[in-house]
Design an enzyme around this catalytic site. Structure first.
Site, mmCIF file in Angstrom:
data_model
loop_
_atom_site.group_PDB
_atom_site.id
_atom_site.type_symbol
_atom_site.label_atom_id
_atom_site.label_comp_id
_atom_site.label_asym_id
_atom_site.label_seq_id
_atom_site.Cartn_x
_atom_site.Cartn_y
_atom_site.Cartn_z
ATOM 1 N N LYS A 39 0.826 -1.201 0.000
ATOM 2 C CA LYS A 39 0.000 0.000 0.000
ATOM 3 C C LYS A 39 0.867 1.262 0.000
ATOM 4 C CE LYS A 39 -3.756 -0.004 2.605
ATOM 5 N NZ LYS A 39 -5.130 0.391 2.221
ATOM 6 N N TYR A 60 12.631 -34.081 -16.551
ATOM 7 C CA TYR A 60 11.173 -34.000 -16.684
ATOM 8 C C TYR A 60 10.497 -34.132 -15.328
ATOM 9 C CZ TYR A 60 10.922 -39.104 -16.158
ATOM 10 O OH TYR A 60 11.021 -40.376 -15.663
ATOM 11 N N CYS A 116 8.347 -38.589 -10.272
ATOM 12 C CA CYS A 116 6.987 -39.072 -10.527
ATOM 13 C C CYS A 116 6.162 -39.164 -9.243
ATOM 14 C CB CYS A 116 7.011 -40.414 -11.246
ATOM 15 S SG CYS A 116 7.771 -41.724 -10.285
ATOM 16 N N ARG A 172 -3.426 -1.264 -6.413
ATOM 17 C CA ARG A 172 -2.599 -2.460 -6.293
ATOM 18 C C ARG A 172 -2.964 -3.397 -7.435
ATOM 19 N NH1 ARG A 172 -5.590 -4.836 -0.882
ATOM 20 N NH2 ARG A 172 -7.651 -4.751 -1.769
ATOM 21 N N HIS A 185 -15.522 -9.048 1.767
ATOM 22 C CA HIS A 185 -14.500 -9.974 2.263
ATOM 23 C C HIS A 185 -14.662 -11.356 1.654
ATOM 24 C CE1 HIS A 185 -12.901 -12.873 5.220
ATOM 25 N NE2 HIS A 185 -11.900 -12.023 5.242
ATOM 26 N N ARG A 218 -3.323 2.965 8.640
ATOM 27 C CA ARG A 218 -3.591 1.645 8.050
ATOM 28 C C ARG A 218 -2.327 0.828 7.984
ATOM 29 N NH1 ARG A 218 -8.158 2.512 4.037
ATOM 30 N NH2 ARG A 218 -8.383 4.741 3.932
ATOM 31 N N MET A 251 -5.437 -7.087 8.406
ATOM 32 C CA MET A 251 -4.836 -6.109 9.295
ATOM 33 C C MET A 251 -5.855 -4.995 9.568
ATOM 34 S SD MET A 251 -1.858 -7.541 9.455
ATOM 35 C CE MET A 251 -0.779 -6.296 10.120
ATOM 36 N N SER A 273 14.022 -42.194 -11.730
ATOM 37 C CA SER A 273 12.821 -41.395 -11.522
ATOM 38 C C SER A 273 12.602 -41.302 -10.012
ATOM 39 C CB SER A 273 11.626 -42.068 -12.191
ATOM 40 O OG SER A 273 10.469 -41.316 -11.918
ATOM 41 N N GLY A 305 -8.254 -7.760 4.562
ATOM 42 C CA GLY A 305 -9.033 -7.915 5.785
ATOM 43 C C GLY A 305 -8.249 -8.417 6.983
HETATM 44 C C1 PEP Z 1 6.549 -42.711 -5.105
HETATM 45 O O1 PEP Z 1 6.811 -43.426 -4.156
HETATM 46 O O2 PEP Z 1 6.802 -41.492 -5.144
HETATM 47 C C2 PEP Z 1 5.852 -43.259 -6.267
HETATM 48 C C3 PEP Z 1 5.628 -42.503 -7.333
HETATM 49 O O3 PEP Z 1 5.380 -44.510 -6.178
HETATM 50 P P1 PEP Z 1 4.047 -44.927 -5.384
HETATM 51 O O4 PEP Z 1 3.332 -43.678 -5.050
HETATM 52 O O5 PEP Z 1 3.307 -45.791 -6.319
HETATM 53 O O6 PEP Z 1 4.610 -45.635 -4.228
#
Ligand code: PEP
Ligand code: MG
Length: 894
Positions: free
Chosen positions: A31, A869, A849, A357, A473, A101, A112, A782, A110
C-alpha cells in the site's frame, strides 16, 4: 535499542511527489509503495507517510520497543502533512484528521486493521463541524472513529456498539442511519464512551497524540494476531516480512451527496473482460463498501445493466468525476502494465486516490488479462507467462453445472467466485472445518464473512453469504482461494439458532445439500450434477507461450487409456509413471493377482500369471497406441501386499476356488503373508527378486505389445522399464539381467528389435546415497518422492494424515511434505542422487513421478536440480507446464 542498524524509518508522500516508489514494496509494504508511486505520478493522493516494515521487525526483535528517533520522525512527518493541507493535528478550529492503516509486502485482505478519522475528540469535532458547515457529518465521523478505534485499538467487541445504536434507533422508530441527526450522534458518542469506560475501566483516549500512537501500536500489534498468522500460513508469507504503517490525511466520502467512496478494477476481475468494473456508495466512508453493509451502486452504466441494478451508476450521477477517474485508470494500468484494484474517495466532487494495487482475479480472468495485455502490446510473451499462477489453473479445470441437470433454484446472489460445487449446509467456520476434516463436503452459509472465518472458508467446497458485494470480504478471499462463492444473496435469512436458513418461503436445514454456481450467483436446493470444463483459446495460447520457455518436459502418471488420452490432450509429452498394479484393480484381474500372491509355489504362480499375461499385453497395446511416438515409463509391479491380499474368508474362498486349491491352504498362506509394516515389507523389487516369473511376464507383455504397436502403426513408443523400491545396485543388476534376457527372447520371437531403457526409481534414502553405484546399472532415475518422503521422515504415508495438519498448524512443519517437497531433507537426497548418478553416467535421464511432480514449488526445485522432466496426474499437466516455464524464466533472470 539504538537506531544504528535500521535505515530511513519514514517515507513521506503527497503534494505531487514522494520519497518512496513501487519498487520499495519490501520496505514500504504494498500500500505504502503504491501510494508513493501514485503521488509521484502526480495523481491526487492525500499527503501522508509510511513507517517501514524494518521498524516492525525491529519492534518485534526488541521486545516491542520502537527504535530511537521514531517518535521524533513521526512528529516531523505530521508537520509536513499539516503544512500540505493547511490544517493542524489536534486543533480545535481547523483540525487535521488522519487514517492509520497497515500495509504488508503481500496484500493481506481484511487481515490487518485500519483506523479512520483519527484526531477527533470533544473539542476537535466542533472545529470539524464549523469547518465543514455540517454538524451531522462531524459527529457521524466522530462516532465512527470511537467505534473503530475501540474495536481495533482497544479490543472492544464491535457488537457492543451495534447494540447501543440499534436500541437507540428502535426507541425512536428510526430506521436508517440517515435518520440520525447531530444530536443523536452526540448522544450515541457519550454512550459509546461510557461503554468503553465500563468495559475497560479507563476512559476513551481524547488526546490526539495518544490516539495516533495507540493506532500505530495496534497496526504493528496486529501483525502477530491469530488472523494474520492464519492468513500467512495459508499463503506462505514469512513472519519476518513485517508490516508497514501508513498515516495519511483523511478525505471524506461522507460529506453529503456530492461525496462518495468506491473501489474499482480496471478490468473485470471475474471474467477478465476489458471493461471497468467497480462499486461505490454515495455519502459513505471507505470501509462501508468493503464491509458490505449497504448494497453498493455500479461504477458504469453497462455494469449496472449487466447486473440488473436499478440504482444509477457513477457514470450517470457524476459524469465529470467519472471521466477523471477513468483517466486515472488508463494512466495506472499503463504505468503498472497490469490490471489494478483501486480505492477512491470523492469529497464534495473532488477525486482522491487512496490505493492502487495489482488486482486479485480469478484464474479465468488472469489468463484472459495476460493474453489480452500481450496482444495489446503492453507486455511480452514471457511476462504473460509469469502472470498466471499455475496453482490457480486448477480453477479453470473446475467443474461447471451440467446444463441438462434438473435444478431447483432457491435464490440468486452475486457471482463472486466461479466454479460449481455442492455440499451440506453449515453455518459456522468451525463446523465447516470439523466436518471437512471428517471427509464431508460442506457449503458454508453466512450472513457475511470476516477474517475469523478463513479456516472454514478454506475447508468448505463453497461459500454463500447473505450480505456484501463483489468486493466484500467473502468475495475477495474466496476468489483468491479458488473457492466457488455466491455473495449478497439478500433474501436469504439464517435462523438465529443456526438450525436452518429460509429463502423465498422455503427452509433448508443444516446438513441438507445445496449447490452453488459461483459464475452466475445461483443457489440451488440439492446436489446438482456437474461437468468438466472446456478450455478456452486463451488457455491454448498461454500454454503455447509457456512451452516455448520451458526446459523440463512434462509427463503424466497414467495407466488407463482414458487417463493417457486426457493427459495427451493436456499436453503431456509421455508417461512418467504407469503403475502396473493399478491395471489389476478390476474384479476379474484382482482375483488372478491374489491367486498369484497366495500360490505356494512357482507352478501355482505361473498358472495365475498366464491368466494375467493377455490382460497385461492388451492394456499395454492400448496404452502404447495412445502414446505413440512418446516415451512411456512402465513400472514393474509394486503392490504393498496389504492392498492386494484378500481380507475376508469369502474373498479367500473365491480365490481358492478360482485356483482350484483348498481354502484352508490359502487361508494359511494369507496369514503367513501378513506383514506388520507392509509399506516397508515385501513389495517393489523385493517381490520381483523372490518371484522372478512376475516381472518376466510383465516385461514380456510390454515388449510384445510395444513391438506389435510399432509393427501396426509404424510409430513406436520408447518403453522405459522401471524397477521400483531399489536400495542396492545388486538388486537392480539381478533384475536388469533378467529383463534383458526376456527382451532377447521377445525380439527373437518377433523378428525385430526395439529401443528400450532399463532404469530405477529412487525412493529410498540408501538408493539416493549410493546413486553413483546404482547408476552403473540404470539408464534413468525417476524420483519416487512419495516413498522417499515417507522413508526420509520415517513417516507413514497412510497414517500421517491424523497428525500432520497439527504439525503444520503449529508451524513445526511449514507444509505437508507429501504435498510440497521438503527441500532441506528429501530435496537434499534428490540433489545428492542426481549429482552422484550423473557423475557415473553423464546425461543420465532424471525425472520425478511422486505427487510433487504437479506442485509448482516442487517443480521449481526440480528445475534447480536439473531434472529432465516432471510427471504428474493428467489434470495437473497444464499446471506443471506453466510452472516449469515460470521457473525456467526465473532462472534466466538470475
Ligand atoms: C513414489 O513413491 O513417489 C511413487 C511414485 O510410487 P508410489 O506412489 O506408487 O509408491
Ligand atoms: Mg513408491
Amino acid at each position: 535499542m539504538g537506531g544504528s542498524k535500521i535505515g530511513k524509518m519514514i517515507y513521506n508522500f503527497g503534494g505531487g511527489d514522494a520519497e518512496g516508489r513501487t519498487g520499495m514494496k519490501n520496505l514500504l509494504g504494498g500500500k505504502g509503495a503504491n501510494l508513493a508511486e501514485m503521488a509521484s505520478l502526480g495523481l491526487p493522493v492525500p499527503p501522508g507517510f509510511t513507517i517501514t516494515t524494518e521498524v516492525c521487525t525491529a519492534f518485534y526483535e526488541n521486545d516491542r520497543q520502537y527504535p530511537d528517533g521514531l517518535r521524533e520522525g513521526v512528529a516531523e512527518s505530521m508537520k509536513k502533512i499539516e503544512a500540505e493541507v493547511g490544517k493542524e493535528f489536534g486543533s480545535t478550529s481547523n483540525p487535521l484528521l488522519v487514517s492509520v492503516r497497515s500495509g504488508a509486502r503481500a496484500s493481506m485482505p481484511g487481515m490487518m486493521d485500519t483506523v479512520l478519522n483519527l484526531g477527533l475528540n470533544d473539542e476537535t469535532v466542533r472545529g470539524l463541524a464549523a469547518l465543514s458547515g455540517d454538524e451531522r457529518f462531524a459527529y457521524d465521523s466522530y462516532r465512527r472513529f470511537v467505534q473503530m478505534y475501540s474495536d481495533v485499538v482497544l479490543g472492544m467487541e464491535h457488537h457492543a456498539f451495534e447494540e447501543i445504536l440499534d436500541t437507540y434507533k428502535d426507541e425512536r422508530d428510526y430506521y436508517l442511519d440517515t435518520d440520525m441527526q447531530a444530536a443523536d450522534w452526540k448522544a450515541i458518542i457519550e454512550q459509546y464512551k461510557a461503554a468503553v469506560q465500563q468495559k475497560l475501566g479507563k476512559p476513551f483516549p481524547l488526546d490526539p497524540e495518544e490516539q495516533l500512537w495507540g493506532a500505530i501500536d495496534a497496526v504493528f500489534g496486529s501483525w502477530m494476531n491469530d488472523r494474520s498468522k492464519t492468513y500467512r500460513r495459508l499463503n506462505g508469507i514469512p513472519e519476518e516480512w513485517g508490516t508497514a504503517v501508513n498515516v495519511q490525511a483523511m478525505v471524506f466520502g461522507n460529506m453529503g451527496d456530492s461525496s462518495a467512496t468506491g473501489v474499482a478494477f480496471t478490468r473485470d476481475p471475474s471474467t477478465g473482460d476489458n471493461h471497468y468494473y467497480g462499486e461505490f456508495l454515495v455519502n459513505a466512508q471507505g470501509e462501508d463498501v468493503v464491509a458490505g453493509i449497504r448494497t453498493p451502486q455500479n461504477l458504469t452504466r453497462a455494469g449496472r445493466m449487466r447486473q440488473g441494478n436499478d440504482q444509477p451508476s457513477l457514470e450517470e450521477v457524476m459524469p465529470e468525476t467519472y471521466k477523471e477517474l477513468t483517466d486515472v485508470f488508463v494512466k495506472l494500468e499503463g504505468h503498472y502494465r497490469d490490471m489494478q484494484d483501486i480505492e477512491f474517495t470523492i469529497q464534495e466532487g473532488k477525486l482522491w486516490m487512496l490505493q492502487t494495487r495489482t488486482g486479485k482475479r480469478t484464474a479465468k480472468a488472469a489468463l484472459k488479462i495476460a493474453v489480452d495485455l500481450c496482444e495489446e502490446g503492453k507486455i511480452d510473451e514471457k511476462t504473460a507467462v509469469t502472470r498466471v499462477n499455475p496453482a490457480a489453473l486448477d480453477q479453470l479445470l473446475h467443474p461447471t453445472l451440467d446444463p441438462n441437470a434438473e435444478r431447483d433454484l432457491l435464490t440468486k446472489g452475486l457471482p463472486a467466485s466461479p466454479g460449481a460445487a455442492s455440499g451440506e449446509v453449515v453455518f459456522t467456520a468451525d463446523e465447516a472445518e470439523r466436518l471437512a476434516e471428517a471427509g464431508r463436503k460442506v457449503m458454508l452459509v453466512r450472513v457475511e464473512t470476516s477474517p475469523e472465518d478463513i479456516h472454514g472458508m478454506h475447508a468448505a467446497a463453497g461459500i454463500v453469504t447473505a450480505r456484501g458485494g463483489m468486493t466484500s470480504h467473502a468475495a475477495v478471499v474466496a476468489r483468491g482461494m479458488g473457492r466457488a462463492c455466491v455473495c449478497g444473496a439478500g433474501d436469504l435469512r439464517i435462523e438465529k439458532d443456526g438450525s436452518a436458513f429460509t429463502v423465498a418461503g422455503r427452509t433448508i436445514a443444516k446438513g441438507e445439500q445445496i449447490t452453488i454456481d459461483g459464475a452466475t450467483g445461483e443457489v440451488f436446493a440439492g446436489a446438482v450434477k456437474t461437468i468438466e470444463p472446456e478450455l478456452s483459446g486463451d488457455f491454448a495460447k498461454l500454454m503455447e507461450w509457456a512451452d516455448k520457455h520451458r526446459r523440463m518436459t512434462v509427463r503424466a502418471n497414467a495407466e488407463t487409456p482414458l487417463d493417457a488420452k486426457t493427459a495427451r490432450g493436456f499436453g503431456a509429452e509421455g508417461i512418467g509413471l504407469c503403475r502396473t498394479e493399478h491395471m489389476f484393480f478390476d474384479a476379474e484381474r484382482i482375483l488372478a493377482v491374489r491367486e498369484m500372491i497366495l500360490s505356494e509355489d512357482e507352478t501355482g504362480r505361473r498358472a495365475a500369471i498366464s491368466k494375467l499375461l493377455p490382460y497385461q499385453r492388451d492394456d499395454f497395446r492400448e496404452l502404447f497406441t495412445v502414446m505413440r511416438g512418446l516415451p512411456v515409463t512402465v513400472r514393474l509391479l509394486d503392490p504393498p501386499l496389504h492392498e492386494f491380499l484378500p481380507h475376508t474368508d469369502e474373498e479367500i474362498a473365491e480365490v481358492a476356488q478360482a485356483a482350484g486349491v483348498e481354502t484352508e491352504v490359502f487361508k494359511r498362506r494369507a496369514k503367513a503373508l501378513h506383514e506388520a509394516n507392509p509399506m516397508l515389507g515385501h513389495r517393489g523389487c523385493r517381490l520381483g527378486i523372490s518371484y522372478p516369473e512376475i516381472y518376466e511376464m510383465q516385461v514380456r507383455a510390454l515388449l510384445e505389445a510395444a513391438c506389435e504397436v510399432a509393427e501396426e502403426t509404424g510409430d513406436a513408443v520408447v518403453p522405459e522399464i522401471m524397477v521400483p523400491l531399489v536400495s542396492t545396485k545388486a538388486e537392480l543388476a539381478t533384475l536388469r539381467a533378467r529383463i534383458e534376457a526376456v527382451g532377447k527372447d521377445v525380439f527373437a520371437a518377433k523378428g525385430r528389435t526395439l529401443d528400450y531403457l532399463v532404469g530405477t526409481m529412487i525412493e529410498l534414502p540408501r538408493a539416493a546415497l549410493t546413486a553413483d553405484r546404482i547408476a552403473e546399472e540404470a539408464e534413468f532415475f525417476s524420483f519416487g518422492t512419495n516413498d522417499l518422503t515417507q522413508t526420509t521422515f520415517g513417516l507413514s504415508r497412510d497414517d500421517a494424515g491424523s497428525f500432520l495438519p497439527l504439525y503444520v498448524r503449529q508451524g513445526i512443519l511449514e507444509q505437508d511434505p507429501f504435498v510440497s517437497l521438503d527441500r532441506d531433507g528429501v530435496g537434499e537426497l534428490v540433489k545428492i542422487a542426481a549429482q552422484k548418478g550423473r557423475a557415473t553416467r553423464e546425461g543420465l535421464k532424471l525425472g520425478i513421478c511422486g505427487e510433487h511432480g504437479g506442485d509448482p514449488a516442487s517443480i521449481a526445485f526440480c528445475e534447480l536440480v536439473g531434472l529432465d522432466y516432471v510427471s504428474c496426474s493428467p489434470y495437473r499437466v497444464p499446471i506443471a507446464r506453466l510452472a516449469a516455464a515460470q521457473c525456467a524464466l526465473a532462472g534466466e533472470e538470475d
